[in-house]
Scaffold this motif. Sequence first.
Motif, PDB file in Angstrom:
ATOM      1  N   ILE A 120       0.844  -1.199   0.000  1.00 32.23           N
ATOM      2  CA  ILE A 120       0.000   0.000   0.000  1.00 32.23           C
ATOM      3  C   ILE A 120       0.879   1.249   0.000  1.00 32.23           C
ATOM      4  CG2 ILE A 120      -2.049   1.082   1.034  1.00 32.23           C
ATOM      5  CD1 ILE A 120      -2.416  -1.477   2.665  1.00 32.23           C
ATOM      6  N   TYR A 121       1.559   1.489  -1.086  1.00 34.78           N
ATOM      7  CA  TYR A 121       2.352   2.710  -1.228  1.00 34.78           C
ATOM      8  C   TYR A 121       2.753   2.798  -2.694  1.00 34.78           C
ATOM      9  CZ  TYR A 121       6.383  -0.262  -1.763  1.00 34.78           C
ATOM     10  OH  TYR A 121       7.237  -1.215  -2.238  1.00 34.78           O
ATOM     11  N   THR A 122       3.207   3.971  -3.103  1.00 41.56           N
ATOM     12  CA  THR A 122       3.773   4.114  -4.446  1.00 41.56           C
ATOM     13  C   THR A 122       4.995   5.011  -4.305  1.00 41.56           C
ATOM     14  OG1 THR A 122       2.678   6.178  -5.037  1.00 41.56           O
ATOM     15  CG2 THR A 122       1.414   4.156  -5.415  1.00 41.56           C
ATOM     16  N   SER A 123       5.660   5.273  -5.424  1.00 40.89           N
ATOM     17  CA  SER A 123       6.839   6.137  -5.300  1.00 40.89           C
ATOM     18  C   SER A 123       6.432   7.617  -5.213  1.00 40.89           C
ATOM     19  CB  SER A 123       7.773   5.918  -6.486  1.00 40.89           C
ATOM     20  OG  SER A 123       7.043   6.102  -7.668  1.00 40.89           O
ATOM     21  N   ASN A 124       5.117   7.884  -5.200  1.00 40.90           N
ATOM     22  CA  ASN A 124       4.663   9.283  -5.215  1.00 40.90           C
ATOM     23  C   ASN A 124       4.180   9.783  -3.856  1.00 40.90           C
ATOM     24  OD1 ASN A 124       5.076   9.212  -8.002  1.00 40.90           O
ATOM     25  ND2 ASN A 124       3.044   8.329  -8.307  1.00 40.90           N
ATOM     26  N   ILE A 125       4.513   9.074  -2.790  1.00 43.45           N
ATOM     27  CA  ILE A 125       3.905   9.407  -1.502  1.00 43.45           C
ATOM     28  C   ILE A 125       4.243  10.822  -1.005  1.00 43.45           C
ATOM     29  CG2 ILE A 125       3.614   7.024  -0.718  1.00 43.45           C
ATOM     30  CD1 ILE A 125       6.195   7.289   0.861  1.00 43.45           C
ATOM     31  N   TYR A 126       5.344  11.399  -1.480  1.00 45.97           N
ATOM     32  CA  TYR A 126       5.696  12.745  -0.990  1.00 45.97           C
ATOM     33  C   TYR A 126       4.787  13.821  -1.580  1.00 45.97           C
ATOM     34  CZ  TYR A 126       9.333  10.069   1.000  1.00 45.97           C
ATOM     35  OH  TYR A 126       9.969   9.109   1.735  1.00 45.97           O
ATOM     36  N   ILE A 127       4.152  13.489  -2.708  1.00 48.48           N
ATOM     37  CA  ILE A 127       3.204  14.452  -3.294  1.00 48.48           C
ATOM     38  C   ILE A 127       2.007  14.639  -2.352  1.00 48.48           C
ATOM     39  CG2 ILE A 127       1.727  14.934  -5.302  1.00 48.48           C
ATOM     40  CD1 ILE A 127       3.616  13.163  -6.950  1.00 48.48           C
ATOM     41  N   LEU A 128       1.698  13.598  -1.579  1.00 49.87           N
ATOM     42  CA  LEU A 128       0.570  13.689  -0.649  1.00 49.87           C
ATOM     43  C   LEU A 128       0.783  14.810   0.364  1.00 49.87           C
ATOM     44  CD1 LEU A 128      -0.035   9.902   0.133  1.00 49.87           C
ATOM     45  CD2 LEU A 128      -0.920  11.261  -1.748  1.00 49.87           C
ATOM     46  N   ASP A 129       2.035  15.005   0.763  1.00 49.02           N
ATOM     47  CA  ASP A 129       2.323  16.050   1.750  1.00 49.02           C
ATOM     48  C   ASP A 129       2.024  17.434   1.175  1.00 49.02           C
ATOM     49  OD1 ASP A 129       3.176  13.789   2.984  1.00 49.02           O
ATOM     50  OD2 ASP A 129       5.290  14.359   3.141  1.00 49.02           O
ATOM     51  N   ILE A 142       2.320  18.105  -7.627  1.00 48.90           N
ATOM     52  CA  ILE A 142       3.383  17.374  -8.344  1.00 48.90           C
ATOM     53  C   ILE A 142       4.555  18.331  -8.598  1.00 48.90           C
ATOM     54  CG2 ILE A 142       3.991  16.182 -10.498  1.00 48.90           C
ATOM     55  CD1 ILE A 142       0.991  15.318 -10.674  1.00 48.90           C
ATOM     56  N   TYR A 143       4.203  19.533  -9.052  1.00 51.34           N
ATOM     57  CA  TYR A 143       5.241  20.524  -9.378  1.00 51.34           C
ATOM     58  C   TYR A 143       6.084  20.868  -8.142  1.00 51.34           C
ATOM     59  CZ  TYR A 143       7.462  24.782 -11.019  1.00 51.34           C
ATOM     60  OH  TYR A 143       8.400  25.722 -11.353  1.00 51.34           O
ATOM     61  N   PHE A 144       5.404  21.169  -7.042  1.00 52.90           N
ATOM     62  CA  PHE A 144       6.141  21.594  -5.840  1.00 52.90           C
ATOM     63  C   PHE A 144       6.961  20.458  -5.223  1.00 52.90           C
ATOM     64  CE2 PHE A 144       2.781  25.038  -5.571  1.00 52.90           C
ATOM     65  CZ  PHE A 144       3.645  26.032  -6.008  1.00 52.90           C
ATOM     66  N   THR A 145       6.535  19.224  -5.462  1.00 50.22           N
ATOM     67  CA  THR A 145       7.318  18.095  -4.950  1.00 50.22           C
ATOM     68  C   THR A 145       8.614  17.958  -5.750  1.00 50.22           C
ATOM     69  OG1 THR A 145       5.249  16.991  -4.396  1.00 50.22           O
ATOM     70  CG2 THR A 145       7.215  15.628  -4.349  1.00 50.22           C
ATOM     71  N   LYS A 146       8.521  18.281  -7.043  1.00 50.97           N
ATOM     72  CA  LYS A 146       9.686  18.059  -7.908  1.00 50.97           C
ATOM     73  C   LYS A 146      10.587  19.279  -8.048  1.00 50.97           C
ATOM     74  CE  LYS A 146       7.695  14.352 -10.511  1.00 50.97           C
ATOM     75  NZ  LYS A 146       7.307  13.783 -11.770  1.00 50.97           N
ATOM     76  N   ASN A 147      10.063  20.458  -7.729  1.00 44.39           N
ATOM     77  CA  ASN A 147      10.852  21.687  -7.901  1.00 44.39           C
ATOM     78  C   ASN A 147      10.959  22.422  -6.579  1.00 44.39           C
ATOM     79  OD1 ASN A 147      10.992  21.983 -11.061  1.00 44.39           O
ATOM     80  ND2 ASN A 147       8.926  21.355 -10.538  1.00 44.39           N
ATOM     81  N   SER A 148      12.105  23.078  -6.385  1.00 45.47           N
ATOM     82  CA  SER A 148      12.250  23.784  -5.110  1.00 45.47           C
ATOM     83  C   SER A 148      11.570  25.155  -5.151  1.00 45.47           C
ATOM     84  CB  SER A 148      13.734  23.916  -4.757  1.00 45.47           C
ATOM     85  OG  SER A 148      14.376  24.559  -5.838  1.00 45.47           O
TER      86      SER A 148
END
Length: 417
Positions: A231-240, A329-335
Amino acid sequence: MINYPKKLDFIFDKLYNYNALPILVGGFIRDKILGLNSKDIDIEIYGISSFSKLEELLEEFGSVNSVGKSFGVCKLHYEGYDLDFSFPRVDNKNNIGHRGFQIEINPNLDFKTAASRRDFTINAIGYDVKNKILLDPFNGLVDLKNKILRVVNEDSFIEDPLRVLRAAQFCGRFELSIDKKLFELCKDMVSNQLLNELPKERIFEEIKKLVLKSNRPSIGFELLKKFGTNIYTSNIYILDEISKQLTTNSATNTVLMLAALCFDYNDKQATYFIQNLTNEKELLNRVLPLIKNHNKINEIFNSNIDNYKLYKLATEVKIEELLILSSAIYFTKNSSNIYEAGDAIYKRAKELNILKEKLPPLLKGKDILNFKIKPSPEFSKILDDAYEAQMSCEFTTRNGAIVWLKKYLKLSKEIKV
Ligand code: ATP
Ligand code: MG
């Protein structure tokens, strides 16, 4: 001293008169200690054991719902609070799964014995409202202060597989670190495939609490990964990032979280992932279009924001929701803390009034009926063509739509001849 809603004293005073002693316990007490307010209150009643007696005592305060009779739970909605009354009990494992317990109610149990059926120390703190005493037999207060999730009873913890999900959920929600013993227990339960005993709805309930009530749901998902679940994917940080932009609607928030989890999956992969968690068709039907269109904000921005493309996008998703997903998605990938494409699309969609819904069609079925055309497959083709024309700005008013229709019908007659 725990500050509970004073209106509850009307109920408690009545209970004292019948020698019943209410102890507030569980999430309400934990949340109070953390300075959070909760509308759900669990109340354990000592001193009486007759379920019908309890129902009778509570009846004057509202309609009593005894759905949990087999578990000795009595629910009462009172003054905006959801009260769950139960009796002190010991749970004896007699079957697989989350509900596989035979319960033994005993009004004279001591609080510690009754609390030993609870999952975590921070959930096993009680408050004796009559004597104004905090009951903390497993040192939950210290764990709460040190932000540690610790098991109450190492021997019986594995008896309910749902506790694995609850462990991840509470760690995410309250940003707790997990005690080593608890971590090992959860890992063992997963490797022994105990989670298969759970109905997916129960799993999903905990996942929803994790994503809807945490500032950083990724903490819980990291644990689910470390426990060995899928129950996880590699995108879990986008949830934050999504959790910083939650709407007031929890169904929408759930949709956004699921879409974020599998935004880069194709339709089939995403359907598989989501159907593993829930059979709710409505959720899946809202998540898939967001995933399919996740990159449209950037694409449309890069092609100089064509209004037609935006109108078209609004027929597929709520642009407002897609913007939340895209920007997360954008904010997870860009500072950077500016999302230029998102800001520009937001502005244009707002001007066009299509942030929340698609452009309302100007031409209606009844307009076509006025031209003596009977409902037929041709009918919906005309409406579709009209909507396409409207999105291309061939007309912008009702009158314009009728003029367009006249021309359209004339032309199609000519073509037929
Ligand atoms: P929330 O704020 O999510 O409602 P909560 O701790 O109140 O958190 P509930 O599911 O409402 O969680 O349960 C109330 C209490 O019952 C918990 O605090 C815990 O003491 C106990 N409990 C609930 N589920 C379990 C379980 N599966 N195993 C052991 N104890 C449980
Ligand atoms: Mg609760």
